[in-house]
Design a protein around this motif. Structure first.
Motif, PDB file in Angstrom:
ATOM      1  N   SER A 210       0.790  -1.306  -0.158  1.00 46.07           N
ATOM      2  CA  SER A 210      -0.211  -0.035   0.057  1.00 46.07           C
ATOM      3  C   SER A 210       0.790   1.299  -0.134  1.00 46.07           C
ATOM      4  O   SER A 210       1.915   1.119   0.441  1.00 46.07           O
ATOM      5  CB  SER A 210      -0.963  -0.029   1.446  1.00 46.07           C
ATOM      6  OG  SER A 210      -0.355   0.078   2.529  1.00 46.07           O
ATOM      7  N   SER A 214       0.492   7.995   3.822  1.00 45.84           N
ATOM      8  CA  SER A 214      -0.455   8.390   5.126  1.00 45.84           C
ATOM      9  C   SER A 214       1.138   8.612   6.337  1.00 45.84           C
ATOM     10  O   SER A 214       0.395   9.161   7.241  1.00 45.84           O
ATOM     11  CB  SER A 214      -1.043   7.370   5.318  1.00 45.84           C
ATOM     12  OG  SER A 214      -0.461   5.950   5.708  1.00 45.84           O
ATOM     13  N   LYS A 229       0.115  -2.184   4.346  1.00 45.19           N
ATOM     14  CA  LYS A 229      -0.645  -3.339   3.725  1.00 45.19           C
ATOM     15  C   LYS A 229      -0.055  -3.964   2.825  1.00 45.19           C
ATOM     16  O   LYS A 229       0.198  -3.375   1.764  1.00 45.19           O
ATOM     17  CB  LYS A 229      -2.265  -2.748   3.481  1.00 45.19           C
ATOM     18  CG  LYS A 229      -3.144  -2.546   4.557  1.00 45.19           C
ATOM     19  CD  LYS A 229      -4.664  -2.550   4.478  1.00 45.19           C
ATOM     20  CE  LYS A 229      -5.404  -2.308   5.848  1.00 45.19           C
ATOM     21  NZ  LYS A 229      -6.726  -2.192   5.335  1.00 45.19           N
ATOM     22  N   LYS A 231      -0.636  -7.027  -0.096  1.00 41.69           N
ATOM     23  CA  LYS A 231      -1.665  -7.955  -0.820  1.00 41.69           C
ATOM     24  C   LYS A 231      -0.767  -8.801  -1.447  1.00 41.69           C
ATOM     25  O   LYS A 231      -0.410  -8.389  -2.699  1.00 41.69           O
ATOM     26  CB  LYS A 231      -2.542  -7.159  -1.215  1.00 41.69           C
ATOM     27  CG  LYS A 231      -3.839  -8.033  -1.834  1.00 41.69           C
ATOM     28  CD  LYS A 231      -5.088  -7.391  -2.321  1.00 41.69           C
ATOM     29  CE  LYS A 231      -6.265  -8.325  -2.565  1.00 41.69           C
ATOM     30  NZ  LYS A 231      -7.463  -7.594  -2.901  1.00 41.69           N
ATOM     31  N   GLU A 263      -6.840   0.053  -4.079  1.00 39.05           N
ATOM     32  CA  GLU A 263      -7.822  -0.405  -3.147  1.00 39.05           C
ATOM     33  C   GLU A 263      -7.174  -0.501  -1.745  1.00 39.05           C
ATOM     34  O   GLU A 263      -7.911   0.073  -0.999  1.00 39.05           O
ATOM     35  CB  GLU A 263      -8.136  -1.971  -3.899  1.00 39.05           C
ATOM     36  CG  GLU A 263      -9.025  -2.667  -2.756  1.00 39.05           C
ATOM     37  CD  GLU A 263      -9.208  -4.005  -2.946  1.00 39.05           C
ATOM     38  OE1 GLU A 263      -9.416  -4.785  -1.975  1.00 39.05           O
ATOM     39  OE2 GLU A 263      -9.264  -4.457  -4.152  1.00 39.05           O
ATOM     40  N   ILE A 264      -5.935  -1.186  -1.540  1.00 38.97           N
ATOM     41  CA  ILE A 264      -5.720  -1.473  -0.222  1.00 38.97           C
ATOM     42  C   ILE A 264      -5.049   0.132   0.176  1.00 38.97           C
ATOM     43  O   ILE A 264      -5.010   0.389   1.457  1.00 38.97           O
ATOM     44  CB  ILE A 264      -4.584  -2.363  -0.078  1.00 38.97           C
ATOM     45  CG1 ILE A 264      -3.356  -2.024  -0.932  1.00 38.97           C
ATOM     46  CG2 ILE A 264      -4.985  -3.416  -0.461  1.00 38.97           C
ATOM     47  CD1 ILE A 264      -1.951  -2.837  -0.961  1.00 38.97           C
ATOM     48  N   SER A 265      -4.460   0.719  -0.680  1.00 42.61           N
ATOM     49  CA  SER A 265      -3.903   2.395  -0.074  1.00 42.61           C
ATOM     50  C   SER A 265      -5.197   3.092   0.325  1.00 42.61           C
ATOM     51  O   SER A 265      -5.067   3.932   1.502  1.00 42.61           O
ATOM     52  CB  SER A 265      -3.409   3.123  -1.207  1.00 42.61           C
ATOM     53  OG  SER A 265      -2.225   2.288  -1.588  1.00 42.61           O
ATOM     54  N   ASP A 266      -6.376   2.960  -0.098  1.00 40.52           N
ATOM     55  CA  ASP A 266      -7.812   3.870   0.443  1.00 40.52           C
ATOM     56  C   ASP A 266      -7.997   3.379   1.497  1.00 40.52           C
ATOM     57  O   ASP A 266      -8.742   4.045   2.412  1.00 40.52           O
ATOM     58  CB  ASP A 266      -8.650   3.706  -0.763  1.00 40.52           C
ATOM     59  CG  ASP A 266      -8.366   4.588  -1.946  1.00 40.52           C
ATOM     60  OD1 ASP A 266      -7.522   5.439  -1.782  1.00 40.52           O
ATOM     61  OD2 ASP A 266      -9.000   4.237  -3.107  1.00 40.52           O
ATOM     62  N   SER A 267      -7.700   1.952   2.108  1.00 38.25           N
ATOM     63  CA  SER A 267      -8.236   1.548   3.114  1.00 38.25           C
ATOM     64  C   SER A 267      -7.244   1.549   4.295  1.00 38.25           C
ATOM     65  O   SER A 267      -7.570   1.182   5.393  1.00 38.25           O
ATOM     66  CB  SER A 267      -8.455   0.042   2.885  1.00 38.25           C
ATOM     67  OG  SER A 267      -7.351  -0.730   2.662  1.00 38.25           O
ATOM     68  N   VAL A 268      -5.969   1.909   4.049  1.00 36.35           N
ATOM     69  CA  VAL A 268      -4.920   2.363   5.154  1.00 36.35           C
ATOM     70  C   VAL A 268      -5.255   3.312   6.180  1.00 36.35           C
ATOM     71  O   VAL A 268      -5.930   4.523   5.665  1.00 36.35           O
ATOM     72  CB  VAL A 268      -3.597   2.558   4.547  1.00 36.35           C
ATOM     73  CG1 VAL A 268      -2.549   2.916   5.513  1.00 36.35           C
ATOM     74  CG2 VAL A 268      -3.133   1.556   3.537  1.00 36.35           C
ATOM     75  N   PRO A 269      -5.201   3.046   7.325  1.00 37.91           N
ATOM     76  CA  PRO A 269      -5.660   4.327   8.226  1.00 37.91           C
ATOM     77  C   PRO A 269      -4.582   5.220   8.392  1.00 37.91           C
ATOM     78  O   PRO A 269      -3.482   4.922   7.936  1.00 37.91           O
ATOM     79  CB  PRO A 269      -5.497   3.436   9.636  1.00 37.91           C
ATOM     80  CG  PRO A 269      -4.743   2.152   9.486  1.00 37.91           C
ATOM     81  CD  PRO A 269      -4.995   2.005   8.105  1.00 37.91           C
TER      82      PRO A 269
END
Length: 277
Positions: A210, A214, A229, A231, A263-269
């Motif tokens: 990811s 951030s 993250k 994947k 997809e996973i970058s958008d979901s990283v806190p």
């Protein structure tokens, strides 16, 4: 004379007083300190690992990657980094294969060592071999070095790597972007890894990191704690493919990895510490 002798002591005292203040108030100072510590600690680990590799394998051997993997896995805790992995089952592939992943910074090593399978080494730029103790332990671990400036040399190394993969049943980790990239997307892929996979007729396993944006920004000099993250995508078979299929294989891999990256970058806190711009 006494004053002269006291000057170094006073300077040291001043530094000890300023250090926590700078760590607390200056994100730029914190960025450079963490970068320096990361490099210094890796070089120290390599220094400690070199004799272990020599005793374990007697010289250059891909099995020495186990030593690096074991020694590096704790480093993420120093920087408050959490690594979350999905798709472990896709690495449960027997025999040789090629792992391809996106490449953002030297921090990729932390994620790589989190999931590195047995008998797996990597392809790296030739300059790394001159990086002191890190270069030496990389050489001892069977890392394949290529001269990116000489295409003919790189092709020759790749051809030898394909033969070695099959003869010694090893896996190779390749960064097909060819250089570090932190622009929030994937760069176009170079074709070397795909020629290698087709030539050896081995599957490709894509791995996606990811975005680090951030918590880690080089230009803005920001380095905070955060989450990475990883994947692991399903393998892509190359049996029956020829050199004519390399471009389509590269395009397919890029498309799959880019979709997963976004997809996973958008979901990283977001970072546990505020990023200042």
């Amino acid at each position: 004379m006494d004053v002269v002798w006291m000057l170094p002591l006073l300077l040291l005292l001043l530094l000890l007083l300023l250090f926590p203040l700078l760590m607390w108030t200056s994100s730029t100072f914190l960025f450079y300190f963490k970068k320096f510590f990361y490099v210094a600690w890796m070089m120290l680990l390599a220094l400690l690992g070199i004799p272990v590799c020599l005793l374990k394998s007697g010289g250059r051997d891909v099995e020495n990657m186990r030593v690096i993997r074991a020694m590096v896995r704790h480093v993420k805790y120093f920087f408050g980094l959490r690594i979350e992995v999905s798709g472990w089952e896709h690495l449960q592939t027997v025999g040789p294969y090629i792992i391809i992943s996106n490449h953002q910074s030297s921090l990729d090593v932390l994620g790589m060592m989190e999931i590195l399978p047995d008998r797996c080494t990597t392809i790296a730029k030739k300059e790394l071999v001159y990086a002191g103790t890190v270069g030496l332990i990389c050489w001892l671990s069977g890392i394949v070095f290529i001269n990116r400036k000489k295409t003919s040399d790189a092709k020759s190394v790749m051809a030898d790597a394909a033969k070695t993969m099959l003869d010694q049943q090893i896996r190779l980790w390749v960064f097909p972007e060819g250089t570090r990239n932190q622009n929030g997307d994937l760069l176009p892929f170079k074709k070397g890894a795909f020629h290698l996979a087709v030539q050896a007729q081995v599957p490709i396993v894509p791995v996606v990191f990811s975005s680090y944006n951030s918590f880690y920004l080089r230009k803005e000099k920001q380095f905070n704690s955060g989450t990475i993250k990883l994947k692991i995508l399903p393998k892509i078979e190359t049996k029956g493919m020829t050199s004519e299929d390399v471009s389509s294989l590269s395009d397919l891999s890029h498309s799959l990895m880019r979709t997963a990256f976004l997809e996973i970058s958008d979901s990283v806190p977001q970072s546990n510490g505020p990023l200042k711009h």
